[in-house]
Design an enzyme around this catalytic site. Structure first.
Site, PDB file in Angstrom:
ATOM      1  N   CYS A   1     102.785 -89.449-105.037  1.00 39.43           N
ATOM      2  CA  CYS A   1     103.538 -88.234-104.829  1.00 39.43           C
ATOM      3  C   CYS A   1     103.406 -87.228-105.977  1.00 39.43           C
ATOM      4  O   CYS A   1     102.342 -86.661-106.141  1.00 39.43           O
ATOM      5  CB  CYS A   1     104.987 -88.568-104.524  1.00 39.43           C
ATOM      6  SG  CYS A   1     105.804 -87.264-103.587  1.00 39.43           S
TER       7      CYS A   1
ATOM      8  N   HIS B   1     106.127 -93.552-101.135  1.00 38.96           N
ATOM      9  CA  HIS B   1     107.054 -94.224-102.058  1.00 38.96           C
ATOM     10  C   HIS B   1     107.607 -95.460-101.353  1.00 38.96           C
ATOM     11  O   HIS B   1     107.181 -95.837-100.294  1.00 38.96           O
ATOM     12  CB  HIS B   1     108.255 -93.318-102.336  1.00 38.96           C
ATOM     13  CG  HIS B   1     107.985 -92.100-103.129  1.00 38.96           C
ATOM     14  ND1 HIS B   1     107.804 -92.110-104.485  1.00 38.96           N
ATOM     15  CD2 HIS B   1     107.919 -90.784-102.745  1.00 38.96           C
ATOM     16  CE1 HIS B   1     107.642 -90.861-104.895  1.00 38.96           C
ATOM     17  NE2 HIS B   1     107.710 -90.057-103.871  1.00 38.96           N
TER      18      HIS B   1
HETATM   19  N1  GLN Z   1     108.212 -82.687-106.844  1.00 38.55           N
HETATM   20  C1  GLN Z   1     107.196 -82.936-105.895  1.00 38.55           C
HETATM   21  C2  GLN Z   1     107.515 -82.387-104.519  1.00 38.55           C
HETATM   22  O1  GLN Z   1     108.588 -82.123-104.226  1.00 38.55           O
HETATM   23  C3  GLN Z   1     106.938 -84.440-105.795  1.00 38.55           C
HETATM   24  C4  GLN Z   1     108.137 -85.172-105.271  1.00 38.55           C
HETATM   25  C5  GLN Z   1     107.997 -86.692-105.412  1.00 38.55           C
HETATM   26  O2  GLN Z   1     107.324 -87.244-106.275  1.00 38.55           O
HETATM   27  N2  GLN Z   1     108.694 -87.415-104.540  1.00 38.55           N
HETATM   28  O3  GLN Z   1     106.658 -82.276-103.718  1.00 38.55           O
END
Ligand code: GLN
Length: 241
Positions: free
Chosen positions: A92, A192
């Site tokens: 992510c 995740h």
């Molecule tokens: N901040 C990034 C987004 O919102 C990644 C979010 C995350 O790692 N879950 O896309």
């Protein structure tokens, strides 16, 4: 003795939705096979250590902001490590920073490492929910399952391969059906959950890839994955609802 060197980049900042659990899974699946494993954290200001596998977890925009300049400074070392046979896994927010740029909702730009040709721009609606995608790993087809929560929409450059095809969920951008990226030994994903406990095919693929750097082709002893596969199938059923 076969051993695995893992570098965990920014464990304090890039660790949401249980991403730290991916390290625990690597430790267990190596340990159960008598494979030694050393996990070295690399924080802001630290030099990049020598490793077989470099891991970056996810992070909110504010977390990415805290580490992105330092990570960008490690781009050349990471590129050299990749060229030297190391494996890179980004989840992510960590995945997004493997590309050229992450543009947040306010138009702010975070420079990425540019290790792979992709860009990410945050949209209005967050992409949240259970996700599943088909994937080919080392000649084996599998369905990877987990959870996604991101505002970013990632677009891969021409000829850049996604890690898989979305079955349930949004993936890279909710439009082109691609999930994650695979470029040589670099793997990125929006999944995740954490990613690895429920996906034994993927974690063993990563372990094999990473071990090849110093140990050549390694055959991993099969493990009893009954529990992992039950969790996998339960997550897939939920994602399909
Ligand atoms: N901040 C990034 C987004 O919102 C990644 C979010 C995350 O790692 N879950 O896309």
């Amino acid at each position: 003795m076969t051993d695995l060197r893992v570098c965990h980049l920014y464990p304090e900042q890039l660790n949401i939705y249980a991403d730290r659990g991916n390290i625990a899974v690597l430790e267990r699946r190596c340990g159960w096979r008598g494979i030694g494993i050393v996990v070295q954290p690399c924080g802001v200001g630290d030099p990049l250590p020598d490793a077989d596998l470099y891991y970056l977890g996810g992070g909110q925009d504010r977390d990415q902001l805290l580490i992105a300049p330092d990570l960008a400074g490690l781009s050349a070392d990471l590129a050299a490590a990749l060229a030297g046979g190391a494996t890179v896994l980004g989840v992510c927010g960590g995945y997004q920073l493997l590309g050229h740029v992450y543009r947040d909702r306010d138009g702010g730009e975070l420079r990425g490492t540019g290790l792979v040709d992709l860009e990410t721009t945050a949209g209005e609606r967050r992409m949240i929910g259970n996700i599943a995608f088909t994937c080919e790993l080392g000649g084996e087809s599998t369905v990877v399952v987990g959870f996604e929560n991101h505002g970013g929409r990632t677009v891969l450059g021409p000829g850049v391969e996604p890690l898989g095809r979305v079955v349930h969920g949004n993936g890279n951008n909710g439009e082109d059906g691609g999930e994650g990226v695979r470029s040589g030994r670099l793997i990125g994903t929006y999944v995740h959950g954490p990613l690895l406990p429920k996906n034994p095919v993927l974690v063993d693929h990563l372990i094999r890839l990473a071990l090849e750097r110093r140990h050549g082709t390694v055959t991993l002893e099969p493990l009893d994955d009954a529990l992992e596969l039950r969790a996998h199938d339960a997550a897939l059923a939920i994602a399909a609802k």
